[in-house]
Every structure is written in C-alpha cells, then in structure tokens.
Motif scaffolding. Structure first.
Motif, PDB file in Angstrom:
ATOM      1  N   ALA A   5      39.509 -76.124  79.838  1.00 41.38           N
ATOM      2  CA  ALA A   5      39.027 -76.466  78.690  1.00 41.38           C
ATOM      3  C   ALA A   5      37.739 -75.740  78.304  1.00 41.38           C
ATOM      4  N   GLU A   6      37.596 -74.669  77.608  1.00 40.48           N
ATOM      5  CA  GLU A   6      36.621 -73.839  77.267  1.00 40.48           C
ATOM      6  C   GLU A   6      36.115 -74.042  75.844  1.00 40.48           C
ATOM      7  N   ARG A   7      34.860 -73.702  75.459  1.00 40.46           N
ATOM      8  CA  ARG A   7      34.346 -73.796  74.241  1.00 40.46           C
ATOM      9  C   ARG A   7      34.554 -72.211  73.734  1.00 40.46           C
ATOM     10  N   SER A   8      34.417 -72.214  72.422  1.00 43.82           N
ATOM     11  CA  SER A   8      34.470 -70.780  71.862  1.00 43.82           C
ATOM     12  C   SER A   8      33.295 -69.834  72.337  1.00 43.82           C
ATOM     13  N   THR A  11      29.794 -70.233  71.012  1.00 39.08           N
ATOM     14  CA  THR A  11      28.608 -70.987  71.583  1.00 39.08           C
ATOM     15  C   THR A  11      27.699 -70.603  72.593  1.00 39.08           C
ATOM     16  N   VAL A  12      28.147 -69.235  73.114  1.00 38.27           N
ATOM     17  CA  VAL A  12      27.164 -68.460  73.919  1.00 38.27           C
ATOM     18  C   VAL A  12      26.106 -67.949  72.890  1.00 38.27           C
ATOM     19  N   PRO A  13      24.767 -68.259  73.559  1.00 37.06           N
ATOM     20  CA  PRO A  13      23.588 -67.668  72.696  1.00 37.06           C
ATOM     21  C   PRO A  13      23.940 -66.204  72.453  1.00 37.06           C
ATOM     22  N   VAL A  16      22.222 -63.878  75.277  1.00 30.12           N
ATOM     23  CA  VAL A  16      23.154 -63.854  76.703  1.00 30.12           C
ATOM     24  C   VAL A  16      24.237 -62.936  76.484  1.00 30.12           C
ATOM     25  N   VAL A  19      22.561 -59.503  76.429  1.00 27.71           N
ATOM     26  CA  VAL A  19      22.335 -58.941  77.872  1.00 27.71           C
ATOM     27  C   VAL A  19      23.466 -58.649  78.628  1.00 27.71           C
ATOM     28  N   PHE A  20      24.536 -59.352  78.185  1.00 22.50           N
ATOM     29  CA  PHE A  20      25.804 -59.238  79.291  1.00 22.50           C
ATOM     30  C   PHE A  20      26.386 -57.927  78.518  1.00 22.50           C
TER      31      PHE A  20
ATOM     32  N   SER B  95      21.484 -71.542  80.181  1.00 20.50           N
ATOM     33  CA  SER B  95      20.740 -70.349  80.961  1.00 20.50           C
ATOM     34  C   SER B  95      19.894 -70.653  81.879  1.00 20.50           C
ATOM     35  N   ALA B 245      24.350 -62.438  83.690  1.00 17.17           N
ATOM     36  CA  ALA B 245      24.597 -62.522  82.145  1.00 17.17           C
ATOM     37  C   ALA B 245      26.222 -63.230  82.361  1.00 17.17           C
ATOM     38  N   ALA B 246      26.900 -62.590  83.123  1.00 14.83           N
ATOM     39  CA  ALA B 246      28.414 -62.916  83.075  1.00 14.83           C
ATOM     40  C   ALA B 246      28.539 -64.297  83.415  1.00 14.83           C
ATOM     41  N   MET B 248      26.336 -66.725  83.052  1.00 13.63           N
ATOM     42  CA  MET B 248      25.760 -67.443  81.827  1.00 13.63           C
ATOM     43  C   MET B 248      26.840 -67.424  80.615  1.00 13.63           C
ATOM     44  N   PHE B 249      27.552 -66.276  80.550  1.00 15.94           N
ATOM     45  CA  PHE B 249      28.583 -66.167  79.463  1.00 15.94           C
ATOM     46  C   PHE B 249      29.465 -67.447  79.851  1.00 15.94           C
ATOM     47  N   TYR B 252      28.313 -71.070  79.604  1.00 17.56           N
ATOM     48  CA  TYR B 252      28.252 -71.904  78.029  1.00 17.56           C
ATOM     49  C   TYR B 252      29.594 -72.144  77.840  1.00 17.56           C
ATOM     50  N   ARG B 253      30.483 -71.433  77.973  1.00 13.60           N
ATOM     51  CA  ARG B 253      31.866 -71.848  77.799  1.00 13.60           C
ATOM     52  C   ARG B 253      32.703 -73.156  78.351  1.00 13.60           C
ATOM     53  N   LYS B 254      31.956 -73.630  79.257  1.00 15.90           N
ATOM     54  CA  LYS B 254      32.609 -74.637  80.074  1.00 15.90           C
ATOM     55  C   LYS B 254      32.587 -75.995  79.259  1.00 15.90           C
TER      56      LYS B 254
END
Lengths: 242, 256
Positions: A5-8, A11-13, A16, A19-20, B95, B245-246, B248-249, B252-254
């Motif tokens: 169950a993952e969010r879209s 939702t990731v700032p 982040v 940086v990724f 984060s 970063a990966a 955190m990515f 955040y989606r959990k």
C-alpha cells in the motif's frame, strides 16, 4: 505496516526528489567518467603442499581437490584475459596436477587435463613433460590410469615420431595394467612391428593367442591373421639357402 | 543539524550501546586478533605480513556483517514494536527520521572502523592504517545506508538481508564480471551476450566497485596514497547521499 500500500509520488517532498535525482545523475556521471577496468594476466603460483592442503580442507580433501582442479583449469582464462597454454609455467602446472592427484587419488580429471589440455600445445618439450608426468602417475595406480598412458603412447608415436618412447609406454601398460583393455595391452606388438622388430612382435602375438587371454572370436581371428602376415613377412626377410 | 535529527541519532547510538553491539565488536576483534597471532606463530616466513593480512581482511568482512545485520534487526524491531508509528504520530517529518537513523548508523560504522583499525597501528605504518580506516569507514557507511534502504523498502528481515548480501557480493565482484563480460572466449557477437553485457555495464553505473576499497595490500605492501583513496571517499559520500535520498523517497510513499 501494510506492504504494497503505497502513497503517490506527489507525497514525496520536492527537496527529497531533487536530492535523489541529482545524486543519481552525479553517481551515473561519476561512474561513466571512470576508466573501464583493464585486464592483467597473473602468473600461476606454486601450489601448497598436499599435507597443508589436506589440513586446510577440514576433512574434505576431495571437495578441495575438485575446487582446485577447476581453479587450475580456469587459470588460462582469467577475468578479461585468455592466456595460451604454452605461456603457462609447465613445471608449476605439473606440480599442481600432482598435488591434485595426491589429494584425490581416485580422480581421473587431472590426468585428463594433462593429456587432453596441456599436452596439446605445439611444443615438443611440453608434450614430453606432460607424458612423463602421466607415466610417473601411471605406476601409482596402473589399473585405473592406463588409458591416459595409452593416449600418450599414441601421441608420442604419431605426433612426436618417437616410437621407442611409445614402446616404453605400451610395455608399461602390458606389464603394469592387468585390467587394461586388450587393445591397450596389445599395443606394444604393433609398435614393435612398426619398429621392424618382426620376430619379437611375432613371439608376443603368438604368446598372447596361446595364453587364451583373448576370447572374442573376431579379435582372435584378426590377431591370427596378423600373426600369419608377420610370419610370412619373417620368412620373406630370411636369407635364401642355395 | 536539526535537534530532532540529532536526538534520533543519539537514541540510535544509545540503542547500539544497550544491545551489546560494542561487546560483539570487541569479541570479534579479539578472536580475529588471537587467530592472527596463531597464524603468525605457525608461519615460517613473513609472519607479520600474514598476521596483518588475515586480521585486516577478516575484520573487514566481520565489520560489514555486523553493521549490516545490526541495522536490519534494529529497524525491524522498530517496525514490530510500533515505535515508528508513535514517532510518526509526532510532529516529525519522515525525512528527519531517516536522516536521524542514518546519522546514528553512520556513527556506528565509523566507530566499528576505528575499533577495527586500532590493533593495526602495531602492525602497519600510520599512513597506511589511516587510509585503510577511512576506506573501511566509508565502505561500512555504504553498507549501513544500503541496509537501511533495503529494510525500509522490503519491510521483512529475510528479503532485506538477502538483498544486502547480494548487493555486497555483486559490489565486490563487479570488476571481475565486467572484465569477463568484455572479453569472452566465444560468442561475443551473439545477441544474448550483448544484452547481458549492456546490463552489466548499466549495473556498473549504479553499483560501487568495492573490490578496490579497503585493500589489505595498502597495509602489507605500502600505502596507496591519498590521491588514490581520496576519490573513493568522495564517491562513498555521494553514494550514501544517493541511498539516503532513495530511502526517504520510499519512506515517504509508505502507508502506516
């Protein structure tokens, strides 16, 4: 946590995500900028003594011997570089093969490598070295190792044109390997014939037929015909009595 | 550093102290040191060289194993104890949680590297030990960062541990794989070989070649020079940032 169950991604700032993506691009650029790895041939080192290897094998000398056999076999093909067999140090190769046989005396693989890999180089000295090694090893277990010496006998006869050495090997098989196939045990007769020693060949062939060792009907027939032709050749070579 | 990140990092360090991680590292260190003295005593020649080589390579592998397993188990316990749920219910950005945990684990990695290097001061030149220690610290930093990424992404201990192990083995053998793929004995022009070659080269863009890191040769043959080890450290820092970063990515989606 609920797996799956993952969010879209929204939702990731953004920092982040930034940086990724930036780190990923930098990483790929860094790696792409690095020179490609280059191959370098390494010399074959001397093997440890069988006693040391046996201690290191932790009770599994056969498994260790098998692993080392594969290591030796793959040595000509190191990562990224293929070394011709003729460039290998053959003294070290024979030391390795001897060590492998010490660790696993029932194994045929090291002798196969000696005859079919390392003895196939177009270098007479190396071919003789390998056949000498096989000859030495033959005497330690003739009934199991005769086929490799037979291969060497044929090789030195036809490739090295050394019929005397081939005869030595063939006689060793006849004397030492009681359980060898008949063709191998009879090899010395035909080598003697090639050497022009007709009388010796005739005596040996006659003795073989008289001993009853050969039971196969067709084989007996073939050898008898061969004996007749030897006798005919022997008579024709005798000086005429006037 | 944000005080909340620092607090999480400090708690991570305290947790390590209370779960006997220092004792485990010390016991491992002493066991390997004792074994290295045994090896030195049975060697006929080059006893010091054998002792240093055995201890350094053994401690490197042990350090990687201990650090990776510690991170995986620590985060798994946090998931299972619902401590994470409580933390996320507070006014704490995700984060910050990841960065705090990562900072704690990076400190643990550095401490393991320093502890591993201490006995080497008696066996090898200072410059060589310094390079080896810095390289091991960054290698362990990559391993703990990857372990954190794996457990956050996969949630379960067994798949995450397998993932970390596969990553480390691949990273240590990647150069050999590339060399073998670049110069095959036969079949270089087949489609399958070209596809696999492309995949290996692509993999090499995102996986560090750890076989060049923390080399025992620096200790027994002489230091490699900071010009050689410096780029490794820079690359390691970049890779840790990428993994953070990966992580955190994914985090955040959990949904919790």
């Amino acid at each position: 946590m609920k797996p799956g169950a993952e969010r879209s991604i929204g939702t990731v700032p953004r920092p982040v995500l930034f940086v990724f993506v930036a780190a990923l691009c930098l990483q790929i650029a860094w790696q792409a900028w690095q020179p490609r790895p280059s191959a370098r041939a390494e010399a074959l080192g001397a093997p440890a003594s069988p006693a040391t290897l046996r201690a290191l094998a932790l009770g599994e000398p056969i498994a260790l011997a098998q692993l080392l056999t594969l290591y030796l076999q793959a040595f000509d093909n190191q990562p990224g570089v293929s070394i011709p067999f003729r460039d290998l140090d053959y003294a070290r190769v024979t030391a390795w093969l001897g060590t492998l046989i010490e660790l696993d005396p029932a194994a045929q693989y090291p002798l196969l490598m000696a005859t079919q890999l390392y003895a196939q180089v177009p270098d007479e000295a190396r071919q003789r070295l390998m056949c000498g090694f096989v000859h030495d090893q033959f005497w330690r277990d003739p009934d199991r190792r005769w086929r490799w010496l037979a291969h060497c006998a044929i090789m030195v006869k036809h490739r090295l044109r050394d019929t005397r050495l081939a005869l030595d090997y063939a006689e060793a098989i006849t004397r030492g390997a009681r359980r060898a196939s008949n063709w191998a045990r009879q090899m010395r007769i035909f080598i003697l014939e090639d050497l022009g020693e007709i009388e010796a060949a005739r005596v040996l062939l006659g003795g073989l037929l008289a001993s009853g060792e050969v039971t196969e009907e067709k084989e007996v027939h073939f050898l008898t015909e061969r004996l007749k032709s030897l006798e005919a050749a022997g008579k024709s070579s005798l000086p005429a009595n006037n | 550093m944000d005080s909340r990140i620092a607090t999480i990092a400090r708690c991570t360090l305290i947790e390590a102290m209370r779960t006997r991680l220092p004792a485990l590292v010390l016991v491992t260190l002493l066991a390997l040191l004792a074994a290295s003295f045994f090896i030195e005593s049975i060697a006929v020649v080059e006893g010091d060289r054998l002792q240093t080589g055995f201890y350094a390579s053994g401690m490197r592998l042990s350090g990687v194993f201990i650090a990776a397993i510690y991170v995986l188990v620590s985060v798994t316990r946090e998931f299972n104890d619902k401590g994470l749920d409580v933390l996320l219910a507070l006014d704490l950005p995700r984060s910050h949680y990841v960065l705090g945990k990562l900072a704690g684990y990076l400190a643990i990695a550095a401490l393991i590297a320093v502890a591993a290097a201490l006995p080497l001061l008696w066996f090898a030149p200072l410059a060589a030990v310094a390079q080896w220690t810095a390289s091991l610290a960054v290698e362990l930093a990559i391993v703990v960062a990857f372990a954190l990424f794996a457990i956050v992404t996969l949630n379960q201990l067994t798949p995450a541990a397998s993932f970390v192990l596969a990553f480390y083995l691949l990273a240590r053998s990647l150069t050999a794989v590339r060399l073998m793929g670049a110069h095959p004995l036969a079949g270089a022009d087949t489609l399958s070989h070209q596809v696999i070659g492309f995949m290996v080269e692509t993999l090499a863009l995102v996986v560090p070649a750890l076989d060049a890191w923390t080399q025992t040769a620096w200790l027994v043959n002489g230091p490699a020079g900071w010009s050689a080890t410096g780029p490794l450290l820079g690359f390691g820092a970049l890779y840790v940032v990428l993994l953070a970063a990966a992580t955190m990515f994914d985090f955040y989606r959990k949904n919790f």
